[in-house]
Design an enzyme around this catalytic site. Structure first.
Site, short mmCIF file in Angstrom:
data_model
loop_
_atom_site.label_atom_id
_atom_site.label_comp_id
_atom_site.label_asym_id
_atom_site.label_seq_id
_atom_site.Cartn_x
_atom_site.Cartn_y
_atom_site.Cartn_z
N CYS A 111 2.35 -2.08 -5.46
CA CYS A 111 2.16 -2.26 -4.04
C CYS A 111 3.48 -2.07 -3.29
O CYS A 111 4.02 -0.98 -3.26
CB CYS A 111 1.53 -3.64 -3.79
SG CYS A 111 1.00 -3.96 -2.10
N HIS A 112 4.02 -3.12 -2.67
CA HIS A 112 5.32 -3.05 -2.01
C HIS A 112 6.46 -3.42 -2.97
O HIS A 112 7.63 -3.33 -2.60
CB HIS A 112 5.35 -4.00 -0.80
CG HIS A 112 4.53 -3.54 0.36
ND1 HIS A 112 3.15 -3.61 0.36
CD2 HIS A 112 4.87 -3.00 1.55
CE1 HIS A 112 2.69 -3.14 1.52
NE2 HIS A 112 3.71 -2.76 2.25
#
Length: 186
Positions: A111-112
């Site tokens: 994801c991030h």
């Protein structure tokens, strides 16, 4: 080569982690036989983020200052917007990620979470993926970004979102069992 049953894996995180992106790897890696520690800048508990609200807390096993790359076979970096954005401001957290990278040990970021790879200068020239909103960050750091469920390049494992968790965790296990990778000198 390292048997997953003989491995120790660090999950490096802080408050605001995407709930499933920490809890699913933690559970599945432990079920596979790995010893897994949650490591954070602070002791006690860190609170997750789930469906736009604060989620459940997870117990911290060690602080970053108490942990060492040399004690682990692999590193997992959960996402969520808040967690890696805070974590990348901690010099000791970035140094920990860089140490795993320099040692050629598997690093898995979802994801991030790949923001931490950018901060540690581990993206240049590698095949990577991430949450789409940080694609430009990944490309600006020299990564070769693609929209796939999991990308692996020289022990760097990246995935896009919670929907990729099964492929993500499977690749972590596979890379841990392969062992250390020599860094490309190029």
């Amino acid at each position: 080569m390292t048997d997953i049953n003989q491995s120790k894996i660090m999950i490096l995180s802080t408050h605001g982690f995407e709930q499933s992106e920490l809890e699913v790897p933690l559970k599945k890696l432990r079920e596979a036989g790995a010893e897994v520690h949650v490591v954070a800048p602070e002791s006690g508990e860190i609170k997750g983020w789930n469906d736009g609200n604060w989620g459940d807390a997870v117990k911290v096993d060690k602080t970053i200052d108490e942990a060492s790359e040399s004690d682990y076979h692999a590193l997992v970096l959960p996402g969520g917007q808040i967690n890696p954005d805070i974590l990348r401001t901690h010099d000791n957290a970035v140094a920990m990620v860089r140490a795993f990278g320099n040692a050629g040990k598997p690093i898995a970021a979802i994801c991030h979470g790949p923001w931490m790879l950018v901060e540690a200068d581990l993206v240049t020239g590698r095949d990577v993926t991430s949450y789409p909103s940080i694609r430009t960050d990944m490309e600006n750091a020299g990564g070769k970004w693609s929209d796939v469920d999991v990308a692996v390049d020289q022990a760097i494992i990246t995935s896009r979102n919670p929907g990729d968790l099964d492929a993500f965790v499977s690749k972590i296990i596979e890379e841990v069992e392969e062992g250390k990778h020599e860094r490309d000198a190029a």
